[in-house]
Design an enzyme around this catalytic site. Sequence first.
Site, PDB file in Angstrom:
ATOM      1  N   CYS A  78     -26.556  -2.022  -8.558  1.00 42.70           N
ATOM      2  CA  CYS A  78     -27.664  -2.606  -7.401  1.00 42.70           C
ATOM      3  C   CYS A  78     -27.678  -3.485  -6.799  1.00 42.70           C
ATOM      4  O   CYS A  78     -27.773  -3.828  -7.015  1.00 42.70           O
ATOM      5  CB  CYS A  78     -28.802  -3.401  -9.364  1.00 42.70           C
ATOM      6  SG  CYS A  78     -30.617  -3.377  -8.337  1.00 42.70           S
ATOM      7  N   TYR A 110      -5.327  -2.078  -3.537  1.00 49.49           N
ATOM      8  CA  TYR A 110      -6.373  -2.459  -3.493  1.00 49.49           C
ATOM      9  C   TYR A 110      -7.759  -1.175  -4.519  1.00 49.49           C
ATOM     10  O   TYR A 110      -8.881  -1.746  -3.713  1.00 49.49           O
ATOM     11  CB  TYR A 110      -6.695  -2.660  -1.820  1.00 49.49           C
ATOM     12  CG  TYR A 110      -5.242  -3.523  -1.788  1.00 49.49           C
ATOM     13  CD1 TYR A 110      -5.340  -4.502  -1.766  1.00 49.49           C
ATOM     14  CD2 TYR A 110      -4.278  -2.614  -0.549  1.00 49.49           C
ATOM     15  CE1 TYR A 110      -4.072  -5.406  -1.524  1.00 49.49           C
ATOM     16  CE2 TYR A 110      -3.672  -3.056  -0.086  1.00 49.49           C
ATOM     17  CZ  TYR A 110      -2.991  -4.331  -0.406  1.00 49.49           C
ATOM     18  OH  TYR A 110      -2.298  -5.075   0.239  1.00 49.49           O
ATOM     19  N   ARG A 125       0.797  -1.278  -0.167  1.00 49.44           N
ATOM     20  CA  ARG A 125      -0.076  -0.133   0.068  1.00 49.44           C
ATOM     21  C   ARG A 125       0.683   1.349   0.094  1.00 49.44           C
ATOM     22  O   ARG A 125       0.523   2.050  -0.742  1.00 49.44           O
ATOM     23  CB  ARG A 125      -0.568  -0.264   1.231  1.00 49.44           C
ATOM     24  CG  ARG A 125      -2.094   1.322   1.221  1.00 49.44           C
ATOM     25  CD  ARG A 125      -2.696   0.992   2.857  1.00 49.44           C
ATOM     26  NE  ARG A 125      -2.636   0.275   3.336  1.00 49.44           N
ATOM     27  CZ  ARG A 125      -4.513  -0.348   2.313  1.00 49.44           C
ATOM     28  NH1 ARG A 125      -5.302   0.141   2.198  1.00 49.44           N
ATOM     29  NH2 ARG A 125      -4.637  -0.959   3.217  1.00 49.44           N
TER      30      ARG A 125
END
Length: 413
Positions: free
Chosen positions: A341, A370, A274
């Site tokens: 949805c 990510y 990260r």
Amino acid sequence: MSNSVTNKLNFYGNTTPFDLIEKYGSPLYVYNENILKEKCRELMSLVSYPNFSVNYSVKANSNLELLKIVCEEGLNADAMSPGEIFVNIMAGYKPENILYISNNVDKEEMQYAIDAGVTVSVDSVSQLALFGKLNPGGKVCIRFNPGVGAGHHEKVITGGKKTKFGVDMDLLDDVKDVLKKYDLKLIGINQHIGSLFMEGDSYVEGVKSCLSIAENFSNLEFIDLGGGFGIPYHKLDGESRLDLADLGSKLTPILTEWANKYGSNVKFKFEPGRYIVAESSVLLGTVNAIKTNYSNKYAGTDLGFNVLARPIMYDSHHDIEVYSQTPSNETEPITVVGNICESGDIIAKDRILPVLNEGDILGVLDAGAYGYCMSSNYNNRLRPAEVLIQSDGTERLIRRRDTLQDLIRNFQV
């Protein structure tokens, strides 16, 4: 609200979010090469101990062109699957610079890694036995669980007593029995306590625990101390950065003293993913609808969780910048949602933002880790393109946007 973060960094180089969206479509992942290189170099100077390496965790972002940059900056690589091994090698990594950290794999996958010539790490006694059966007399690394965990969410804590990862310290004798049975040479041990720590103390404690485990084995070539280095996701609120200088000043004497006591110039590996790539990307999306439902105001965008899954998966926060042709000085609470949805398709809930209009572009900051790698075609939505703002300010397409034909390319039609 000014676009203070990207303006300060000249993030978009010679172009603008509007030009990029017009050319490459919305949504769009945009990366900045200079920021990516800067983060690589920060980690490469973390400690003064001479024999250490930084292993980029490819699962954070596996774009081939970004991997090439990371490789050129001198970082090694971690891989979690045959696919990551394959892409690492395509990016220019040599097998000896790849550490394959396996987790509950079958014999075919384990054999692939062995045949590829990469160093294999196993994280259970049974997987160690599988490796021994497939590669008797081979060299192996073992992932231990030091009993220490850290992270911003229970789903990213990978050490401690409530996680699937690593070998329990109570099984040391079993480990040694399997090593002896298959004449395996243990060349390294590794750990990972969790993700996104912003204070270094928990990491230092995890390092000490890992080193105490290492004392149970002789002739180790390396010790992988894991990663989890966090970045400030709340930049617009003034969140402080992880103090790398302070962390390095604490780690250097610990590593030096331990290596001297151990009696060899053992290599120490760090495993950030990260930290290297998160801040190098902004995810751009478009506001398609503004609506109010029973006093709750929503900005409907094309930033569904098929594009960025972290908010729905980890309740993660991402700062948002607004790029508008008619900017407003007024602010209001608004919930930013996507086009999937699902009622949980929320990017930001009750966020204070400038008054939005249809057609505005939103910039979701710190989307490089990510982000695209966890995207999907859920609802048969198309995954976005990825663009790199190069060091000279020009943009370059590094992954094209999906087409409708991509949705059926694996069917027999």
